[in-house]
Design an enzyme around this catalytic site. Structure first.
Site, mmCIF file in Angstrom:
data_model
loop_
_atom_site.group_PDB
_atom_site.id
_atom_site.type_symbol
_atom_site.label_atom_id
_atom_site.label_comp_id
_atom_site.label_asym_id
_atom_site.label_seq_id
_atom_site.Cartn_x
_atom_site.Cartn_y
_atom_site.Cartn_z
ATOM 1 N N THR A 15 0.809 -1.222 0.000
ATOM 2 C CA THR A 15 0.000 0.000 0.000
ATOM 3 C C THR A 15 0.839 1.267 0.000
ATOM 4 O O THR A 15 0.475 2.263 -0.619
ATOM 5 C CB THR A 15 -0.931 -0.006 1.241
ATOM 6 N N ASP A 59 2.014 -7.786 -4.075
ATOM 7 C CA ASP A 59 1.266 -7.661 -2.831
ATOM 8 C C ASP A 59 1.935 -8.562 -1.806
ATOM 9 O O ASP A 59 2.380 -9.667 -2.133
ATOM 10 C CB ASP A 59 -0.190 -8.097 -3.051
ATOM 11 N N SER A 60 2.013 -8.100 -0.560
ATOM 12 C CA SER A 60 2.750 -8.883 0.431
ATOM 13 C C SER A 60 2.098 -10.233 0.711
ATOM 14 O O SER A 60 2.738 -11.134 1.261
ATOM 15 C CB SER A 60 2.922 -8.093 1.731
ATOM 16 N N SER A 61 0.845 -10.412 0.342
ATOM 17 C CA SER A 61 0.197 -11.715 0.499
ATOM 18 C C SER A 61 0.855 -12.767 -0.388
ATOM 19 O O SER A 61 0.698 -13.970 -0.163
ATOM 20 C CB SER A 61 -1.294 -11.619 0.162
ATOM 21 N N ASP A 92 0.807 -6.891 5.567
ATOM 22 C CA ASP A 92 0.227 -8.186 5.949
ATOM 23 C C ASP A 92 1.269 -9.235 6.320
ATOM 24 O O ASP A 92 1.071 -10.012 7.267
ATOM 25 C CB ASP A 92 -0.665 -8.721 4.828
ATOM 26 N N THR A 278 3.350 -20.530 21.539
ATOM 27 C CA THR A 278 2.047 -20.207 22.125
ATOM 28 C C THR A 278 1.158 -19.447 21.153
ATOM 29 O O THR A 278 1.638 -18.659 20.336
ATOM 30 C CB THR A 278 2.206 -19.387 23.414
ATOM 31 N N GLN A 279 -0.146 -19.697 21.255
ATOM 32 C CA GLN A 279 -1.128 -18.948 20.471
ATOM 33 C C GLN A 279 -1.327 -17.539 21.014
ATOM 34 O O GLN A 279 -1.853 -16.675 20.324
ATOM 35 C CB GLN A 279 -2.484 -19.667 20.500
ATOM 36 N N CYS A 280 -0.926 -17.327 22.245
ATOM 37 C CA CYS A 280 -1.173 -16.037 22.887
ATOM 38 C C CYS A 280 -0.349 -14.924 22.228
ATOM 39 O O CYS A 280 0.739 -15.163 21.712
ATOM 40 C CB CYS A 280 -0.830 -16.101 24.370
#
Length: 342
Positions: A15, A59-61, A92, A278-280
Site C-alpha cells: 500500500t 502484494d505482500s500476500s 500483511d 504459544t497462540q497467545c
C-alpha cells in the site's frame, strides 16, 4: 560526527507505494524515480536517498522465500555502497519478511528497516509519509561514524521494533504492529528516543554473511478444541515434511489424549522436528509447567519459548536448510540467534 548518510530505499510492493487515480479511484503503483514529487518533505532530510524497485512489485500476500532472497540479494549487492536500507513492504506479511531477513543476514552491521502503511501514500490522511520519513531518519542514525542500529527493524506508527519480535495485530488502526515480548528500540516523538539497552549488539566484528538457503517443507498447525485426528494424521504424513510449528494453548499446553501424543511421537521419530509456540499474543512456552505440556517435553518437542509464530516459521526454514541433526537443531532453535527470543 557524520550527519549525512547514504540510504537505499527498496520498494517490494504494498500500500505504501500506491497512489490513487482520482479519475477511476483505483490504486496504482507510482514511479519511485519520482519519489520527491510525491513526498517533497524528503528534500528536507540531510541524507542521500537512492531508490530501487522490484521489477514486478507484489502484494505482500504473495511473499515467499524467493522474494525474501530477492530483497536480501539487493542489500548484499549494495551493502558497501550505503549506510542503511529501508524496505517498503506490504504490512500483511511484513513481520515474516523482517524475521526471515534477520536470520538470513549474519553479523549484520548496518540497519535494515522495514516499513509500510495502512493508507496509500497519495491519500490525504496517509500514514505513509511519517512512516517513510522516520524510517529513513532511523536508518541514517550514526554515532562516532558508525550506525546506531545494526539489525533488522520494523518501523510503524512512531515505534521501531526488532523485526523478528513483531506481529501484525490490527488491519484498520495505524498502530498495526506490536512487539509483546520485547520493548521498542526507538520511540519517535519530538525527538527520536533510542533505547540503547535494547539494541542488538553484534558479538564480533566478522564480515556480514548472507545465508541463502531456506527450506519451506514445513507445516503450521494451530491447536483448537476438538482438533480432528484424521486431519492431523493427513498433515503430518505429508511426504517430504521436515518441520512443524505447533501453536498451542497458553504456556505451551496441548491435548493429552494418547492418539495425539503418539502421533507427534511417531512424527518426531521420522526425523520431523516439531516446535511448540504459544497462540497467545504475549508470553512464553514453558513445557512441563502443567501436565498438559509434560508429555510434549518427554517426546522431544522443541520449546519456542517466547518467539513469535512469524519468527518461528522463518527460523525453522533457515535452520532446516542447514540439515542439522535433531539434537543440534533443538539446541540451536532454543538459543537466541538474532535476539528473537528471551
Amino acid at each position: 560526527m557524520k550527519t549525512s548518510a547514504n540510504i537505499l530505499l527498496i520498494y517490494t510492493g504494498g500500500t505504501i507505494g500506491m497512489v490513487k487515480d482520482f479519475e477511476t479511484g483505483a490504486l496504482k503503483a507510482f514511479n519511485f524515480s519520482e519519489l520527491l514529487q510525491n513526498i517533497p518533505e524528503l528534500k528536507l532530510l540531510e541524507h542521500n536517498i537512492d531508490t530501487i524497485s522490484f521489477e514486478r512489485p507484489i502484494d505482500s500476500s504473495n511473499m515467499n522465500p524467493a522474494s525474501w532472497l530477492q530483497m536480501a540479494e539487493i542489500i548484499e549487492e549494495k551493502f558497501e555502497m550505503y549506510d542503511g536500507f529501508v524496505v517498503l513492504h506490504g504490512s500483511d506479511t511484513m513481520s515474516y519478511s523482517a524475521s526471515a531477513l534477520s536470520f538470513m543476514f549474519e553479523n549484520l552491521s548496518k540497519p535494515v528497516i522495514f516499513t509500510g502503511s495502512q493508507l496509500p501514500i497519495g491519500d490525504l490522511r496517509t500514514d505513509a509519509k511519517e512512516n517513510l520519513i522516520t524510517s529513513i531518519q532511523i536508518a541514517g542514525l550514526q554515532k562516532n561514524g558508525k550506525p546506531v542500529i545494526t539489525e533488522v527493524g520494523l518501523y510503524f506508527e512512531y515505534k521501531l521494533y526488532r523485526g523478528n519480535r513483531t506481529s501484525k495485530i490490527n488491519a484498520e488502526h495505524f498502530q498495526a504492529f506490536a512487539s509483546p515480548n520485547y520493548p521498542p528500540l526507538v520511540n519517535s516523538g519530538v525527538h527520536l528516543a533510542v533505547n540503547d539497552a535494547y539494541l542488538w549488539q553484534p558479538h564480533n566484528r566478522r564480515k556480514m554473511k548472507l545465508h541463502k538457503g531456506l527450506n519451506d517443507e514445513i507445516a503450521l498447525i494451530k491447536i483448537f478444541p476438538g482438533i480432528n485426528r484424521s486431519l492431523l494424521e493427513h498433515i503430518l504424513a505429508k511426504e517430504g515434511l521436515k518441520g512443524v510449528i505447533l501453536e498451542t494453548y497458553g504456556s505451551g499446553n496441548a491435548p493429552t489424549q494418547d492418539w495425539f501424543v503418539q502421533l507427534l511421537k511417531d512424527t518426531i521419530s521420522r526425523g520431523v522436528v516439531i516446535v511448540n509456540v504459544t497462540q497467545c499474543i504475549g508470553g512464553s512456552v514453558a513445557m512441563g509447567q502443567y501436565e498438559t505440556s509434560t508429555q510434549l517435553k518427554k517426546i522431544g518437542v522443541v520449546s519456542g519459548k517466547d518467539i513469535t509464530t512469524e519468527a518461528a516459521v522463518t527460523k525453522m526454514m533457515y535452520l532446516l536448510a542447514k540439515e542439522l541433526s535433531p539434537k543440534v537443531f533443538r539446541t540451536i532453535f532454543e538459543t537466541s540467534l538474532r535476539g528473537e527470543m528471551s
